[in-house]
Every structure is written in C-alpha cells, then in structure tokens.
Design a protein around this motif. Structure first.
Motif, mmCIF file in Angstrom:
data_model
loop_
_atom_site.group_PDB
_atom_site.id
_atom_site.type_symbol
_atom_site.label_atom_id
_atom_site.label_comp_id
_atom_site.label_asym_id
_atom_site.label_seq_id
_atom_site.Cartn_x
_atom_site.Cartn_y
_atom_site.Cartn_z
ATOM 1 N N GLY A 267 0.795 -1.229 0.000
ATOM 2 C CA GLY A 267 0.000 0.000 0.000
ATOM 3 C C GLY A 267 0.827 1.277 0.000
ATOM 4 N N ALA A 268 2.145 1.184 0.275
ATOM 5 C CA ALA A 268 2.980 2.394 0.296
ATOM 6 C C ALA A 268 3.323 2.808 -1.134
ATOM 7 C CB ALA A 268 4.252 2.147 1.091
ATOM 8 N N GLU A 269 3.585 4.101 -1.302
ATOM 9 C CA GLU A 269 3.903 4.607 -2.629
ATOM 10 C C GLU A 269 5.202 3.970 -3.143
ATOM 11 O OE1 GLU A 269 3.791 8.904 -2.714
ATOM 12 O OE2 GLU A 269 4.648 8.811 -4.743
ATOM 13 N N GLY A 270 5.201 3.563 -4.386
ATOM 14 C CA GLY A 270 6.421 3.019 -4.995
ATOM 15 C C GLY A 270 6.623 1.531 -4.760
ATOM 16 N N THR A 271 5.776 0.899 -3.937
ATOM 17 C CA THR A 271 5.921 -0.543 -3.691
ATOM 18 C C THR A 271 5.587 -1.333 -4.949
ATOM 19 O OG1 THR A 271 5.482 -0.371 -1.336
ATOM 20 C CG2 THR A 271 4.984 -2.496 -2.361
ATOM 21 N N LYS A 272 6.463 -2.282 -5.263
ATOM 22 C CA LYS A 272 6.258 -3.091 -6.479
ATOM 23 C C LYS A 272 6.412 -4.567 -6.140
ATOM 24 C CE LYS A 272 8.253 -0.008 -9.986
ATOM 25 N NZ LYS A 272 9.491 0.636 -9.561
ATOM 26 N N PRO A 273 5.723 -5.454 -6.891
ATOM 27 C CA PRO A 273 5.968 -6.878 -6.687
ATOM 28 C C PRO A 273 7.379 -7.250 -7.145
ATOM 29 C CG PRO A 273 4.263 -6.528 -8.362
ATOM 30 C CD PRO A 273 4.707 -5.168 -7.909
ATOM 31 N N ILE A 274 7.963 -8.252 -6.519
ATOM 32 C CA ILE A 274 9.285 -8.759 -6.918
ATOM 33 C C ILE A 274 9.046 -9.925 -7.876
ATOM 34 C CG2 ILE A 274 11.433 -9.810 -6.118
ATOM 35 C CD1 ILE A 274 10.928 -8.416 -3.403
ATOM 36 N N GLU A 275 9.478 -9.763 -9.108
ATOM 37 C CA GLU A 275 9.216 -10.778 -10.124
ATOM 38 C C GLU A 275 9.808 -12.134 -9.725
ATOM 39 O OE1 GLU A 275 10.561 -9.719 -14.077
ATOM 40 O OE2 GLU A 275 10.015 -11.739 -14.748
ATOM 41 N N GLY A 276 8.986 -13.161 -9.809
ATOM 42 C CA GLY A 276 9.467 -14.519 -9.546
ATOM 43 C C GLY A 276 9.447 -14.940 -8.091
ATOM 44 N N LEU A 277 9.060 -14.020 -7.184
ATOM 45 C CA LEU A 277 9.086 -14.354 -5.748
ATOM 46 C C LEU A 277 7.685 -14.227 -5.139
ATOM 47 C CD1 LEU A 277 10.975 -15.106 -3.381
ATOM 48 C CD2 LEU A 277 11.310 -12.677 -2.966
ATOM 49 N N ASP A 278 7.184 -15.336 -4.591
ATOM 50 C CA ASP A 278 5.881 -15.344 -3.910
ATOM 51 C C ASP A 278 6.083 -15.671 -2.443
ATOM 52 O OD1 ASP A 278 4.554 -14.868 -6.287
ATOM 53 O OD2 ASP A 278 3.912 -16.946 -6.578
ATOM 54 N N ILE A 279 5.066 -15.337 -1.639
ATOM 55 C CA ILE A 279 5.111 -15.734 -0.231
ATOM 56 C C ILE A 279 3.785 -16.336 0.208
ATOM 57 C CG2 ILE A 279 4.712 -13.293 0.457
ATOM 58 C CD1 ILE A 279 6.418 -14.344 3.068
ATOM 59 N N LEU B 102 17.531 -7.670 0.717
ATOM 60 C CA LEU B 102 18.843 -7.064 0.428
ATOM 61 C C LEU B 102 19.160 -6.904 -1.062
ATOM 62 C CD1 LEU B 102 21.026 -8.683 3.231
ATOM 63 C CD2 LEU B 102 20.715 -6.219 2.866
ATOM 64 N N PRO B 103 18.912 -7.927 -1.909
ATOM 65 C CA PRO B 103 19.297 -7.738 -3.316
ATOM 66 C C PRO B 103 18.529 -6.612 -4.011
ATOM 67 C CG PRO B 103 18.984 -10.069 -2.833
ATOM 68 C CD PRO B 103 18.478 -9.305 -1.648
ATOM 69 N N VAL B 104 17.370 -6.257 -3.451
ATOM 70 C CA VAL B 104 16.610 -5.125 -4.004
ATOM 71 C C VAL B 104 17.031 -3.844 -3.284
ATOM 72 C CG1 VAL B 104 14.291 -4.152 -4.335
ATOM 73 C CG2 VAL B 104 14.640 -6.647 -4.496
ATOM 74 N N PHE B 105 17.235 -3.943 -1.974
ATOM 75 C CA PHE B 105 17.524 -2.765 -1.147
ATOM 76 C C PHE B 105 18.911 -2.198 -1.415
ATOM 77 C CE2 PHE B 105 19.097 -1.073 2.984
ATOM 78 C CZ PHE B 105 18.258 0.031 3.059
ATOM 79 N N ASP B 106 19.913 -3.078 -1.448
ATOM 80 C CA ASP B 106 21.283 -2.630 -1.695
ATOM 81 C C ASP B 106 22.059 -3.757 -2.378
ATOM 82 O OD1 ASP B 106 23.848 -1.696 -1.747
ATOM 83 O OD2 ASP B 106 23.875 -1.014 0.349
ATOM 84 N N ARG B 107 21.964 -3.764 -3.685
ATOM 85 C CA ARG B 107 22.524 -4.872 -4.458
ATOM 86 C C ARG B 107 24.039 -4.981 -4.353
ATOM 87 N NH1 ARG B 107 20.851 -7.808 -9.399
ATOM 88 N NH2 ARG B 107 22.858 -8.365 -10.263
ATOM 89 N N VAL B 108 24.683 -3.865 -4.094
ATOM 90 C CA VAL B 108 26.156 -3.897 -4.109
ATOM 91 C C VAL B 108 26.788 -3.984 -2.712
ATOM 92 C CG1 VAL B 108 26.335 -2.711 -6.337
ATOM 93 C CG2 VAL B 108 26.353 -1.365 -4.228
ATOM 94 N N ALA B 109 25.960 -4.060 -1.670
ATOM 95 C CA ALA B 109 26.535 -4.163 -0.318
ATOM 96 C C ALA B 109 27.307 -5.471 -0.181
ATOM 97 C CB ALA B 109 25.414 -4.098 0.723
#
Ligand SMILES: Nc1ncnc2c1ncn2[C@@H]1O[C@H](COP(=O)(O)OP(=O)(O)OP(=O)(O)O)[C@@H](O)[C@H]1O
Ligand SMILES: [Mg+2]
Length: 283
Positions: free
Chosen positions: A94-106, A256-263
């Motif tokens: 519901g937050a602005e900018g939130t998107k589904p992650i392709e290929g990942l379900d819960i 993490l891979p979405v939040f900071d891919r290069v950490a």
C-alpha cells in the motif's frame, strides 16, 4: 518463460534457537534466486511473521479476507493453498512506490500460528501435514524456502519432513555451534522414521551469519568459524558478515538484493546461493 529446474528444491532454514538469521537468510536467498530467474516460494512458518514483513506484509491476519497458513491448518472451508500465496513486495503493502518482486511469492503466515503446535498434535499423520499442504503447488515453483520458527517443535518437524534439504543457521558463538548436534540428531531421527518413504531430509549447509568484521570483536568469532570448518568441512557455507544494511533493509521492507545490491553482505548471500548449487538462468 525462462527455463526451469527439473525438480522443485525444497529447503528448510532452521535452528532450535531464536535470532539465528533464519528469516534473513530465507528472504535474501529467495530474492537472489528470483533475480537468477527462478520461480520461488517463501513459506513463513513463524507466528512472528518476520519473512512476510520483510517482503511487504505487516500483519497478514489483519488483511481483510486474506487467508493465511493458519486457515490451511484449521481447514477453513473453501480456502486452498493458492488463496494464501501472494506476490512478495519491495516495500510495504500500500505504500507509494511498492512493487511486486518478479518470480518471488510468499505463503502468508499469521500471528495465530502461535497455536500451531497444539493444533498439529491432534492431527492424524501430524508430521506430514506440511508435505501434504504444499503438494498442490510444488510443481509451480523451482524452489520452495521454508522459514522455521526458532525451536525444534512439531512445526519444524513438519518443515524437515517436507524439505529435501536443510540449512542450519547459526550465529558465530560456541554455544550456537554446539547446538548443531541437536539439529543433526533431529534430522537423523526424522530420516529413520520417514526415510523409507523417500522423505529423508539432508543437512546441506551450515550458515554462519552476523559475523563481526572488526578485529576486536572478531578474534573469538573467527575461531568459532574455524572450529565449525574443522568439524563440518564443506558443509559450512560461505559466512555472512555483520552489516547495518540488514536491519536497514528490514526497516525498508525490501530484501537485500533489491535494497542494496552492491553491499558486501548482499554479495555474501550471493556466494551462499552459488555454494548451494544454484546457477543463474537469466542473463
Ligand atoms: N548479517 C547480519 N548483520 C547484522 N544483523 C543481522 C545479520 N543477520 C541477522 N541480523 C539481525 O539478527 C536478528 C535476527 O535475525 P533473523 O530474524 O534473521 O533471525 P531468525 O533466526 O529468523 O530469528 P527468529 O528465531 O526470531 O525467527 C535480526 O534483528 C537481524 O536484523
Ligand atoms: Mg525468523
């Protein structure tokens, strides 16, 4: 459609103690595998709902008309497993900018899972409940990751029976490393009970996470990682460094891979995914 794996891999992330890095590993590895081009389902078996929260869903039981794993457990009429599965999100629902992650379900958990142990106790073939529950969707996914609660109770036994592979998650302390023998014994017991039916789980990795990177705190820890390698050899997966990016990514509700891919810590998990034998399907 990207190519898929010949057989669904079901991996349980477990430890008898809390706070061992299970949910962080499940969510981060799930996001990496999705990024690799695999179709992934995360199953949050914990009433704390940490994986669901990390993937955008704060309190699934509060979502209007949204069935959860709890409904499957109590057998709510008309609710099937597919009703409890939603796309993982990068950001809060519901937050602005939130998107589904392709290929990942819960598969959504519920705080009501607190009573899961008692509910399972009364069921016939109680150790097989999760195996039977997941069966209708297993072929939809390349990988199913099970995030376990921090104990070795009946829910976890269900996860170990359903999983073909088990990753034991520990923090780098002597106490936690010693506790690995209990996980091994539980796996052994389950293999003895269910092995002939082809449901024997195998310990495929020991994941040591939250390893300090500063030298002062590191000396003792380095030694315990070394001890684990001496005792378990190649079973010890590449270690995960301590990083503030982990709590930061929880706060942002992005894996993490979405939040900071290069950490560095994100890269550590990439090494674990590769060590578990996964290869990138997608360029
Ligand atoms: N590499 C890391 N760097 C910094 N903090 C970490 C790291 N890994 C885990 N943590 C922190 O440790 C805590 C426990 O991690 P996590 O929730 O993944 O463990 P868990 O085994 O799922 O716990 P529980 O048994 O309560 O479900 C969290 O607050 C998380 O932010
Ligand atoms: Mg957890």
């Amino acid at each position: 459609m990207p190519p898929s794996l010949p057989e669904t891999r079901i991996i349980a992330f477990t430890n008898q103690a809390g706070g061992a890095g299970k949910s962080t590993a499940t969510v981060t590895i799930g996001a990496w595998l999705a990024e690799f081009g695999l179709k992934v389902l995360v199953v949050d078996l914990d009433a704390q709902s940490d994986s669901a929260q990390a993937l955008g869903y704060d309190e699934p039981e509060q979502m209007d008309g949204q069935p959860t794993l709890y409904n499957l457990l109590i057998g709510t009429p008309g609710v099937g497993i597919r009703d409890t599965i939603v796309p993982a999100l990068a950001g809060a629902l519901g937050a602005e900018g939130t998107k589904p992650i392709e290929g990942l379900d819960i598969l959504l958990p519920s705080a009501e899972l607190e009573s899961a142990e008692q509910l399972l106790t009364g069921q016939l073939a109680r150790e097989l409940w999760l195996t039977k529950t997941l069966a209708p969707v297993a072929d939809d996914y390349d990988v199913i990751l099970l995030d376990c609660p921090g104990n070795l109770g009946l829910v976890v036994v269900n996860a170990l029976v359903a999983a073909k592979e088990v990753v034991a998650c520990v923090k780098p302390t002597w106490k936690e490393l010693r506790a690995l023998t209990r996980i091994e014994q539980t796996i052994e017991r389950i293999s003895q009970s269910f092995g002939p039916n082809g449901a024997a789980p195998e310990l495929v990795g020991i994941l040591i996470a939250d390893v300090p990177t500063t030298r002062s705190a590191g000396a003792v820890y380095d030694d315990s990682v070394k001890q684990a390698r001496d005792a378990y050899g190649d079973l010890v997966l590449p270690t995960i460094r301590r990083s503030t990016r982990v709590p930061d990514s929880y706060a942002a509700q992005k894996p993490l891979p979405v939040f900071d891919r290069v950490a560095e810590v994100t890269d550590d998990f990439n090494a674990v995914v590769k060590a578990l034998g996964f290869a990138r399907l997608k360029k």
